[in-house]
Design an enzyme around this catalytic site. Structure first.
Site, PDB file in Angstrom:
ATOM      1  N   LYS A 160       3.186 -10.489  -3.851  1.00  0.00           N
ATOM      2  CA  LYS A 160       4.076  -9.387  -3.454  1.00  0.00           C
ATOM      3  C   LYS A 160       5.517  -9.874  -3.339  1.00  0.00           C
ATOM      4  CE  LYS A 160       0.226  -7.147  -1.137  1.00  0.00           C
ATOM      5  NZ  LYS A 160      -0.547  -7.085   0.098  1.00  0.00           N
ATOM      6  N   GLY A 170       0.787  -1.235   0.000  1.00  0.00           N
ATOM      7  CA  GLY A 170       0.000   0.000   0.000  1.00  0.00           C
ATOM      8  C   GLY A 170       0.814   1.277   0.000  1.00  0.00           C
TER       9      GLY A 170
HETATM   10  N1  LIG Z   1      -8.042  -1.918  -1.457  1.00  0.00           N
HETATM   11  C1  LIG Z   1      -6.799  -1.847  -1.028  1.00  0.00           C
HETATM   12  O1  LIG Z   1      -6.543  -1.561   0.138  1.00  0.00           O
HETATM   13  C2  LIG Z   1      -5.660  -2.108  -1.974  1.00  0.00           C
HETATM   14  C3  LIG Z   1      -4.330  -1.990  -1.512  1.00  0.00           C
HETATM   15  C4  LIG Z   1      -3.272  -2.200  -2.382  1.00  0.00           C
HETATM   16  C5  LIG Z   1      -3.544  -2.524  -3.709  1.00  0.00           C
HETATM   17  N2  LIG Z   1      -4.833  -2.650  -4.124  1.00  0.00           N
HETATM   18  C6  LIG Z   1      -5.063  -3.025  -5.512  1.00  0.00           C
HETATM   19  O2  LIG Z   1      -5.777  -1.976  -6.143  1.00  0.00           O
HETATM   20  C7  LIG Z   1      -6.619  -2.520  -7.154  1.00  0.00           C
HETATM   21  C8  LIG Z   1      -8.044  -2.042  -6.902  1.00  0.00           C
HETATM   22  O3  LIG Z   1      -8.478  -2.497  -5.638  1.00  0.00           O
HETATM   23  P1  LIG Z   1      -9.811  -1.918  -4.978  1.00  0.00           P
HETATM   24  O4  LIG Z   1      -9.781  -2.409  -3.551  1.00  0.00           O
HETATM   25  O5  LIG Z   1      -9.961  -0.466  -5.225  1.00  0.00           O
HETATM   26  O6  LIG Z   1     -10.917  -2.740  -5.768  1.00  0.00           O
HETATM   27  P2  LIG Z   1     -12.497  -2.440  -5.821  1.00  0.00           P
HETATM   28  O7  LIG Z   1     -12.917  -1.600  -4.680  1.00  0.00           O
HETATM   29  O8  LIG Z   1     -13.156  -3.752  -6.027  1.00  0.00           O
HETATM   30  O9  LIG Z   1     -12.664  -1.566  -7.147  1.00  0.00           O
HETATM   31  C9  LIG Z   1     -12.557  -2.105  -8.429  1.00  0.00           C
HETATM   32  C10 LIG Z   1     -13.065  -1.080  -9.423  1.00  0.00           C
HETATM   33  O10 LIG Z   1     -12.902  -1.615 -10.727  1.00  0.00           O
HETATM   34  C11 LIG Z   1     -14.126  -1.475 -11.435  1.00  0.00           C
HETATM   35  N3  LIG Z   1     -14.216  -2.555 -12.401  1.00  0.00           N
HETATM   36  C12 LIG Z   1     -14.312  -3.888 -12.166  1.00  0.00           C
HETATM   37  N4  LIG Z   1     -14.338  -4.551 -13.323  1.00  0.00           N
HETATM   38  C13 LIG Z   1     -14.273  -3.633 -14.305  1.00  0.00           C
HETATM   39  C14 LIG Z   1     -14.269  -3.689 -15.722  1.00  0.00           C
HETATM   40  N5  LIG Z   1     -14.350  -4.865 -16.367  1.00  0.00           N
HETATM   41  N6  LIG Z   1     -14.188  -2.543 -16.413  1.00  0.00           N
HETATM   42  C15 LIG Z   1     -14.113  -1.359 -15.780  1.00  0.00           C
HETATM   43  N7  LIG Z   1     -14.119  -1.231 -14.435  1.00  0.00           N
HETATM   44  C16 LIG Z   1     -14.190  -2.355 -13.718  1.00  0.00           C
HETATM   45  C17 LIG Z   1     -15.208  -1.523 -10.391  1.00  0.00           C
HETATM   46  O11 LIG Z   1     -16.368  -0.894 -10.872  1.00  0.00           O
HETATM   47  P3  LIG Z   1     -17.659  -0.649  -9.930  1.00  0.00           P
HETATM   48  O12 LIG Z   1     -17.278   0.462  -9.002  1.00  0.00           O
HETATM   49  O13 LIG Z   1     -18.710  -0.248 -10.879  1.00  0.00           O
HETATM   50  O14 LIG Z   1     -17.911  -1.942  -9.235  1.00  0.00           O
HETATM   51  C18 LIG Z   1     -14.535  -0.753  -9.251  1.00  0.00           C
HETATM   52  O15 LIG Z   1     -14.734   0.635  -9.430  1.00  0.00           O
HETATM   53  C19 LIG Z   1      -6.407  -4.040  -7.088  1.00  0.00           C
HETATM   54  O16 LIG Z   1      -5.426  -4.415  -8.020  1.00  0.00           O
HETATM   55  C20 LIG Z   1      -5.901  -4.257  -5.686  1.00  0.00           C
HETATM   56  O17 LIG Z   1      -5.114  -5.431  -5.580  1.00  0.00           O
HETATM   57  C21 LIG Z   1      -5.883  -2.447  -3.306  1.00  0.00           C
END
Ligand SMILES: NC(=O)c1ccc[n+]([C@@H]2O[C@H](COP(=O)([O-])OP(=O)(O)OC[C@H]3O[C@@H](n4cnc5c(N)ncnc54)[C@H](OP(=O)(O)O)[C@@H]3O)[C@@H](O)[C@H]2O)c1
Length: 429
Positions: free
Chosen positions: A206, A135
């Site tokens: 990771k 993160g």
């Molecule tokens: N969350 C964390 O703390 C964290 C930390 C480090 C890294 N990450 C990484 O960051 C990335 C995002 O994580 P997140 O937690 O933000 O995920 P998330 O809350 O599930 O958000 C995913 C987003 O992608 C959109 N999406 C899904 N499928 C799609 C498609 N086919 N076309 C266009 N948009 C699409 C979703 O749309 P909708 O909003 O309409 O559902 C949502 O806005 C991942 O790779 C994760 O591993 C996350």
């Protein structure tokens, strides 16, 4: 300052993406000053277009991410969708259509990092992914740039907040695994399906990324040995305490033997309470790096969450934006060392083994003989007996995982050994 703005497309507007958009808006002036050009949000691709997204102009929202990355006028595509597809195709399409990419996608980078770097190089574009590991904690750039003149020997990290929260709960309250997991779920630290975290898949991705950068060698997800932490018990914590240790799920990347190969692994391990990683509590992450010249370094902070992860994404956005303006690209993949990745059997470490044995004379000698026959030297033995049954706790000196595996197999075949209650590696000494 350049007046023509850098056009940025956001792929995904969930936990991370919504915070990226918010900070891009609220810190627009500072970001512009730091980059040397204003930044304009040119489009936001999501799955559910009708969802209300605070601070996002609905006119920018689209479900057609492919059309967005093909626009041809984008400077930077920020991929925060996650998963392999469509993220992989969208990123390569973005390169083909002239944009650089910032991603937080550990799963994709661990699986296809080399191909994505090659695509970025082919099109003369940047691929940055500081947010993919731990993160908010600056880790990729320090390893890739600040330590580029040093020789990193070992990277030892707590890179998953969910598992650290659970293990910390077990340690501090004496709770069992399920009870601690239930609390993590209730508090929102664990997902409804916690498999990716508790079985070590997230940490393994990771580890692959960190090992690749630290050792200038391609390390793929398949190269990483992985063991989850769902089998860790309250009894393991009690044993750890008796040894002056605690238990953490660790990602361990190190040069093996004489440095001619590398290993990457994820598993629960005992570490001494005196080790800096032992005091990493709750959902925090920390990564301990050992290098020839710098010695020991520790990177600590929030490893997940919308705003902390967005901080890392925006740091990349500024770096990539500066590169765009000066017409350069940052460092690409460095895999020149091309060291072989050794198997788990070649990993050398110490072990803590709990055996249930018959409480009768000669058992200890039998057990010690099995260790000796496999070349595993015993450091300490502790025996507790009651009603004809006993438990034997053996702590070894350093031995290879293959030798330990052979020892355990032979122990299981002894009549006097009723069972192997637990095997835990001991790290960080
Ligand atoms: N969350 C964390 O703390 C964290 C930390 C480090 C890294 N990450 C990484 O960051 C990335 C995002 O994580 P997140 O937690 O933000 O995920 P998330 O809350 O599930 O958000 C995913 C987003 O992608 C959109 N999406 C899904 N499928 C799609 C498609 N086919 N076309 C266009 N948009 C699409 C979703 O749309 P909708 O909003 O309409 O559902 C949502 O806005 C991942 O790779 C994760 O591993 C996350």
């Amino acid at each position: 300052m350049r007046t023509r703005p850098l056009k940025v497309a956001l792929l995904g507007c969930g936990v991370v993406g919504s915070e990226v958009a918010r900070i891009m808006t609220t810190h627009a002036d500072d970001l512009a000053a730091r980059i040397g050009a204003p930044v304009e949000l040119a489009g936001v691709a999501v799955r559910r277009p009708d969802k209300v997204r605070e601070g996002i102009d609905p006119a920018l929202v689209t479900t057609d991410a492919t059309a967005l990355v093909k626009r041809g006028d984008l400077d930077i595509v920020v991929e925060v969708i996650g998963g392999i597809e469509p993220a992989r195709t969208l990123i390569t399409t973005a390169f083909e259509h002239g944009a650089s990419v910032v991603s937080a996608n550990k799963a994709l980078l661990a699986q296809d990092g080399a191909a994505l770097h090659a695509a970025a190089d082919e099109h003369g574009k940047d691929l940055y992914y500081e947010a993919a590991v731990a993160g908010a904690i600056p880790l990729i750039r320090p390893l890739r740039e600040s330590l580029a003149g040093d020789k990193v020997n070992r990277v030892l990290g707590i890179v998953n907040g969910t598992t650290n929260f659970i293990l910390d709960k077990m340690d501090t309250t004496g709770a069992g695994y399920q009870e601690a997991l239930d609390e993590a779920t209730a508090l929102g630290y664990a997902e409804a399906d916690p498999t990716a975290d508790v079985e070590g898949f997230d940490a393994a991705a990771k580890a692959a990324i960190l090992a690749g950068i630290a050792f200038h060698t391609r390390v793929r997800l398949d190269d990483v040995y992985r063991e989850g932490m769902s089998e860790v018990t309250a009894a393991d914590f009690a044993s750890a305490k008796e040894m002056g240790c605690t238990i953490k799920l660790l990602a361990i990347c190190e040069r093996a033997g004489d440095g001619a190969s590398v290993t990457a692994r994820v598993h629960p391990a005992m570490i001494p309470l005196s080790h800096p990683l032992a005091s990493v509590r709750g959902a925090y992450n920390a990564v301990f790096v050992e290098s020839d010249a710098s010695g020991q370094l520790m990177f600590y902070g929030p490893g997940a969450g919308g705003a902390p992860t967005a901080s890392a994404v925006l740091g990349d956005l500024v770096a990539v934006g500066r590169n765009r303006i000066s017409g350069t690209t940052g460092p690409g993949e460095s895999a020149y060392a091309a060291l072989p990745v050794s198997s788990m059997g070649e990993v050398v470490t110490r072990y803590h083994i709990s055996l249930d044995v018959a409480d009768k004379p000669g058992v200890l000698a039998q057990v010690a003989t099995v260790f000796a026959e496999h070349g595993v030297s015993i450091d300490t033995v502790r025996q507790q007996g009651k009603d004809g049954e006993a438990s034997l706790v053996v702590v070894t000196h350093r031995a290879s995982d293959a030798a330990l595996g052979g020892t355990v197999e032979a122990l299981r075949n002894l009549d006097t050994v009723r069972g192997v209650a637990s095997i835990m590696r001991v790290e960080g000494e």
